[in-house]
Design an enzyme around this catalytic site. Sequence first.
Site, PDB file in Angstrom:
ATOM      1  CE1 TYR A   1     -40.623 -25.209  -5.243  1.00 34.56           C
ATOM      2  CE2 TYR A   1     -41.814 -23.954  -6.895  1.00 34.56           C
ATOM      3  CZ  TYR A   1     -41.611 -25.139  -6.210  1.00 34.56           C
ATOM      4  OH  TYR A   1     -42.386 -26.240  -6.501  1.00 34.56           O
TER       5      TYR A   1
ATOM      6  CB  SER B   1     -42.994 -25.763 -10.290  1.00 33.47           C
ATOM      7  OG  SER B   1     -43.960 -24.820  -9.855  1.00 33.47           O
TER       8      SER B   1
HETATM    9  P1  NAI Z   1     -43.878 -32.845  -0.213  1.00 35.33           P
HETATM   10  O1  NAI Z   1     -43.216 -31.922   0.741  1.00 35.33           O
HETATM   11  O2  NAI Z   1     -45.015 -33.678   0.249  1.00 35.33           O
HETATM   12  O3  NAI Z   1     -42.830 -33.818  -0.898  1.00 35.33           O
HETATM   13  C1  NAI Z   1     -41.489 -33.484  -1.143  1.00 35.33           C
HETATM   14  C2  NAI Z   1     -40.648 -34.695  -0.885  1.00 35.33           C
HETATM   15  O4  NAI Z   1     -39.280 -34.399  -1.187  1.00 35.33           O
HETATM   16  C3  NAI Z   1     -40.707 -35.123   0.575  1.00 35.33           C
HETATM   17  O5  NAI Z   1     -40.844 -36.522   0.628  1.00 35.33           O
HETATM   18  C4  NAI Z   1     -39.363 -34.691   1.105  1.00 35.33           C
HETATM   19  O6  NAI Z   1     -38.916 -35.451   2.198  1.00 35.33           O
HETATM   20  C5  NAI Z   1     -38.492 -34.891  -0.130  1.00 35.33           C
HETATM   21  N1  NAI Z   1     -37.206 -34.211  -0.040  1.00 35.33           N
HETATM   22  C6  NAI Z   1     -36.961 -32.910   0.238  1.00 35.33           C
HETATM   23  N2  NAI Z   1     -35.630 -32.692   0.273  1.00 35.33           N
HETATM   24  C7  NAI Z   1     -35.031 -33.870  -0.013  1.00 35.33           C
HETATM   25  C8  NAI Z   1     -33.678 -34.288  -0.122  1.00 35.33           C
HETATM   26  N3  NAI Z   1     -32.654 -33.451   0.091  1.00 35.33           N
HETATM   27  N4  NAI Z   1     -33.421 -35.584  -0.464  1.00 35.33           N
HETATM   28  C9  NAI Z   1     -34.452 -36.449  -0.658  1.00 35.33           C
HETATM   29  N5  NAI Z   1     -35.755 -36.120  -0.532  1.00 35.33           N
HETATM   30  C10 NAI Z   1     -36.032 -34.840  -0.212  1.00 35.33           C
HETATM   31  O7  NAI Z   1     -44.339 -31.913  -1.423  1.00 35.33           O
HETATM   32  P2  NAI Z   1     -44.936 -32.248  -2.867  1.00 35.33           P
HETATM   33  O8  NAI Z   1     -45.924 -31.200  -3.112  1.00 35.33           O
HETATM   34  O9  NAI Z   1     -45.328 -33.655  -2.986  1.00 35.33           O
HETATM   35  O10 NAI Z   1     -43.665 -31.942  -3.794  1.00 35.33           O
HETATM   36  C11 NAI Z   1     -43.126 -32.858  -4.724  1.00 35.33           C
HETATM   37  C12 NAI Z   1     -42.522 -32.085  -5.887  1.00 35.33           C
HETATM   38  O11 NAI Z   1     -43.567 -31.414  -6.579  1.00 35.33           O
HETATM   39  C13 NAI Z   1     -41.514 -31.015  -5.481  1.00 35.33           C
HETATM   40  O12 NAI Z   1     -40.425 -31.022  -6.382  1.00 35.33           O
HETATM   41  C14 NAI Z   1     -42.315 -29.719  -5.622  1.00 35.33           C
HETATM   42  O13 NAI Z   1     -41.498 -28.614  -5.866  1.00 35.33           O
HETATM   43  C15 NAI Z   1     -43.202 -30.068  -6.802  1.00 35.33           C
HETATM   44  N6  NAI Z   1     -44.383 -29.263  -6.938  1.00 35.33           N
HETATM   45  C16 NAI Z   1     -45.391 -29.317  -6.007  1.00 35.33           C
HETATM   46  C17 NAI Z   1     -46.517 -28.535  -6.178  1.00 35.33           C
HETATM   47  C18 NAI Z   1     -47.666 -28.584  -5.208  1.00 35.33           C
HETATM   48  O14 NAI Z   1     -48.607 -27.786  -5.385  1.00 35.33           O
HETATM   49  N7  NAI Z   1     -47.694 -29.450  -4.230  1.00 35.33           N
HETATM   50  C19 NAI Z   1     -46.645 -27.621  -7.308  1.00 35.33           C
HETATM   51  C20 NAI Z   1     -45.547 -27.645  -8.238  1.00 35.33           C
HETATM   52  C21 NAI Z   1     -44.460 -28.445  -8.041  1.00 35.33           C
END
Ligand code: NAI
Length: 260
Positions: A163, A150
Site C-alpha cells: 500500500y 495517503s
Molecule cells: P472504501 O473502501 O469505503 O472506498 C473505496 C472505494 O473504492 C469503494 O467504493 C470501492 O468499491 C472502490 N474500489 C476499489 N477497487 C476498485 C476498482 N478496481 N474499481 C473501481 N472502484 C474500486 O474506503 P475509503 O476509506 O473511502 O477509501 C477511499 C480512498 O481513500 C482510497 O484510495 C484509500 O486508499 C484512501 N485513504 C483512506 C484512508 C482512510 O483512513 N479511510 C486513509 C488514507 C487514504
Amino acid sequence: MKGDFTELFSLAGRTVLVTGASSGIGAHLARVAGCAGANVVLAARRVERLEQVAKDIEWEGSRALPVALDVTERASVEAAFDAAEAHFGVVDVVLNNAGIGSGQRPLEITEDEWRMMLSTNLDGVWRVAQCAAQRLARAERPGSIVNIASMLGLRVGTGYSHYCAAKAGVVQLTKSLALELARYHIRVNAIAPGYFKTEMTDGYFDGDKGQAYIRDAVPMRRLGELEELEGPFLLLASEAGAYMTGAVLAVDGGQLVGSL
Ligand code: NAI
C-alpha cells in the site's frame, strides 16, 4: 476581492467524475460536489450502491449519473468517460479516489496481492488521470485532477509495504503530471488523508489497539471526520485553487509531523 467565497469554491457548470463513489470518502465527496453545483458522475464497480448517492445529489438539486467502472480495466475506464460525456459533456474534474487497503506482512504478500494493490491504487489512478487528461486536451478545456493518496505515501506503516509503495507512486505521479499537464491548463493535486473511519478502516479503531494507536500516534488524538475533507477537496477542485498544481495536502490531524 469579490467577497463572495461561495462562488469562489463553486463547481456550478462543471462535470465531476468520482471513482469509488459507492462508499466512504468517494460517496461523501461526490455529495459535496453535487452540493457545490456540479453534475456528478458516480463511478464504481457496484452500480446498485450508487443509486442512493445519486438520489441524495438529485434531492439537493444537482444532476447525477451512476456508471459502472473498474479502474483496473482500460476498456471500463474509457466506457465510463464515454457515458459521462454522452450525458454531461467533457469531464472537467476527476476525484481519483478508488482504492483498496488490506494489510499484509511483507514476507507473506503473494504475487497476486501485490499486483492487485498496485493495479488498483497506482495503475488505476494513472489510467483514470490519463483518460481524463486526453479528453480535456482534445477538447482544449481546462481541468482539475484530485488524487486521493495517503499519509502512507509519504511515510510508512507496519503491514502495508504494498500500500505504501502504491501511494508513494500516487504522490510522485501527481507531481509529474502536474508538471507536464500545466501546458494544457490541467491541474493535478493530491490529498494525503490520515485515518478516517470508512469501510476500509472499519472495526480496527473501535478496539483497544486502535484506540491506543489514536492516543499515541495522532497529535489531535482522534480520527478524521469525512466533513474535514470537504474544504481541501473543494479548494483543489474549484477556481479557489486556480494557481495550485502538484500540491499534496496532508489532512491527518498532525500525524505526519508527529514526533520521532
Ligand atoms: P472504501 O473502501 O469505503 O472506498 C473505496 C472505494 O473504492 C469503494 O467504493 C470501492 O468499491 C472502490 N474500489 C476499489 N477497487 C476498485 C476498482 N478496481 N474499481 C473501481 N472502484 C474500486 O474506503 P475509503 O476509506 O473511502 O477509501 C477511499 C480512498 O481513500 C482510497 O484510495 C484509500 O486508499 C484512501 N485513504 C483512506 C484512508 C482512510 O483512513 N479511510 C486513509 C488514507 C487514504
